[in-house]
Structure formats: C-alpha cells, structure tokens
Design an enzyme around this catalytic site. Structure first.
Site, PDB file in Angstrom:
ATOM      1  CB  SER A  84      -0.935  -0.094   1.249  1.00 27.27           C
ATOM      2  OG  SER A  84      -1.604   1.372   1.303  1.00 27.27           O
ATOM      3  CE1 TYR A 118      -3.946  -2.161   5.005  1.00 26.20           C
ATOM      4  CE2 TYR A 118      -3.180   0.194   4.789  1.00 26.20           C
ATOM      5  CZ  TYR A 118      -3.872  -1.029   4.048  1.00 26.20           C
ATOM      6  OH  TYR A 118      -4.115  -1.138   2.916  1.00 26.20           O
TER       7      TYR A 118
END
Ligand SMILES: NC(=O)c1ccc[n+]([C@@H]2O[C@H](COP(=O)([O-])OP(=O)(O)OC[C@H]3O[C@@H](n4cnc5c(N)ncnc54)[C@H](O)[C@@H]3O)[C@@H](O)[C@H]2O)c1
Length: 271
Positions: A142, A156
């Site tokens: 990401s 995350y």
C-alpha cells in the site's frame, strides 16, 4: 513470465476489489485462477464472472489468518489445477484508531492478517517455486507502507511497510532463481475495503495519501498486475505520481512531515 496462457494463479482476497480485478485480468490472458477468500459468496461471484467470459477459475474458502491455511491452499490448487505459477498475496484489511487507543490484541490481529499471511505464503509456496525454477509472487502492499500519510492506522501502515521490505528481500533472493517478485503498492482504489474496517476510540478525520492521486478502479489495477508479471517488474504503484513524492521525502524528510502537518489531505471530516 511472457507466456501467461495456461498458467495457474492463486489469488487471496479475490472475492472483491483488487483481488477480483487481478483475477479477471489474468483470466482474460488465459490464466486459470484459484480464488481464495473468507467471503464464499463473493468468491463464487468472481468465478462466475470469469466463466462468463470463457475463463477458468475455482473458489476455495481460505482464511489467511490461520497457520495452516496457505499450505491447504497450495494442496487444493495442485489437486485442482496440477500446477501453481503465480501467487498473489493480496487479502488484507484496514483499521482506524489513534495510537493510544488501539490495543495490543488488535495490533496482533492486523499484523496477522496483513503481514504473517505473507510469511505463511512464503513457507507454503517458495519450496514449490524454487524446486520448479519458475514462478511469480505478487504481494499487495500500500502507499501506506511507502510513507506514512495518516496516524490513525499505524498497525496497517506498519504491516504494509514490512510487506514492502519482505518483497524486496524476496526479489533479491528469488530473481537469480528465475522467480519474479512484484510489490503492488495501491494508492486509492475503489473497493470494499472500508466495509470491514474496525474502529477504536473517537472518530478521526480521514487523511488520504495526497491530493494528486485520483481514485483508480480494480480493473485498471488488475491490468497493472498482468503487465508486472509479464515484464517482471518489482515496484508497481497504482499511481506513478508517488515516485516524485518519495523523492521529496528522501530529500527533506523533516520538510515532508511538516508539509503534511501544515496541509493535511483530509478526505472526510470526522463524524
Ligand atoms: N482499496 C484501496 O484503496 C487500497 C489501497 C492500498 C492497499 N490496498 C490493499 O489491497 C488489498 C485488497 O484490498 P481491496 O481494497 O481490494 O479490499 P476489499 O475489501 O474489496 O477486498 C479484500 C478481500 O480480502 C478478503 N479477506 C479479508 N480478510 C481475509 C482473510 N483473513 N482471509 C482471506 N480473505 C480475506 C475480503 O473478504 C475481501 O474479499 C488489501 O491488502 C489492501 O490492504 C487497498
């Protein structure tokens, strides 16, 4: 891997979003796809979408947070298709909460799903790829792992940063053995990812990676995955504009942070 026709790809999280986009794009090239997900209905839908266009796919229930899940996935794929050429470690999930509100158990859960799943996949699939002397691994990281643009999803971001590091190490290790490694780094992509988001503590403004990034569609990302496998590309961001941004950060890290503090890119106000 220039010749994709007849290959077999295993894709986790292929019941929705980016995983489905990659499954459909690969199937359109003649790749047979094992659709692995905890969402059985979504996985069946992906298989049906592929079959409707003349492709071949099968679905399997797979919870990547379980220790034996990736071994079972490998066995099921070999039983169904007799080979594995591509593994896309894509399933993942996001979280929201300020650092002082996210409990250790939640850190463990998020790291388990987003990071240890990749470890499990390596344990299951690397011996096979190394023995056969070919294969391609795609790890979905990401932008959140490339640079920290928000402070309310640190487990995350930490997991995705680790996925980038692991992917880079795998590329060093595996390229000389004929095995490709791609680190797919999505920026904003229109998917169902917010549906399963857990929240801790008070609501926070949603900060996005940067105003310069537009919202991509899963089909576009799927095509990027096809191209990356075909041309053996390592770093594949969904928006090329992230590269100059990373240069800015490397050149003046303090200035980069201050710019984000002074001008946060608020996508949605809290509440
Ligand atoms: N959408 C974005 O803007 C964006 C940005 C950066 C990174 N990503 C990453 O892309 C990947 C795919 O996410 P998406 O955006 O397509 O979201 P999505 O929610 O549409 O798809 C994720 C899929 O993973 C599955 N999944 C979740 N936990 C699982 C588990 N334990 N075992 C098996 N399957 C599981 C879900 O059922 C779902 O089908 C994730 O790793 C995510 O972190 C997405």
């Amino acid at each position: 891997m220039q010749d994709l026709k007849g290959r077999v790809a295993v894709i986790t999280g292929a019941a929705s979003g980016i995983g489905r986009g990659a499954a459909e794009a690969l199937a359109a090239e003649g790749v047979r796809v094992m659709v692995a997900d905890i969402d059985d209905a979504g996985a069946a839908e992906t298989v049906a979408l592929i079959a409707a266009r003349g492709g071949e796919a099968a679905a399997i229930h797979c919870d990547i947070a379980q220790d034996d899940a990736l071994e079972a996935l490998k066995a099921a794929t070999l039983a169904r298709f007799a080979q594995v050429d591509i593994v896309m470690n894509n399933a993942g999930g996001i979280i929201r909460g300020l650092p002082e509100h996210i409990p250790v158990e939640e850190w463990q859960r998020v790291l388990n799903v987003n990071l240890l799943s990749v470890v499990r996949s390596n344990l299951a699939f690397l011996p096979l790829f190394i023995a056969q002397g070919h294969g391609h691994i795609v790890n979905t990281a990401s932008f959140a792992g490339l640079y920290t643009y928000a402070f309310d999803r640190l487990p995350y971001a930490a997991a995705k940063a680790a996925v980038i590091q692991i992917s880079e190490g795998l590329a060093l290790y595996l390229r000389p053995q004929g095995i490709g490694v791609t680190c797919l780094c999505p920026g904003p992509v229109q998917t169902g990812i917010m549906r399963s988001m857990r929240e801790f503590g008070p609501p926070t403004d949603t900060l996005g990676p940067d105003a310069r990034f537009g919202l991509k569609q899963p089909a576009e990302v799927g095509q990027l995955v096809v191209d990356a496998i075909r041309h053996n590309r390592f770093m594949v961001p969904t928006d090329e504009q992230v590269r100059p941004l990373l240069v800015d950060r490397a050149t003046d890290w303090d200035g980069f942070l201050q710019e984000r503090i002074d001008h946060p890119h608020v996508v949605m106000k809290a509440g």
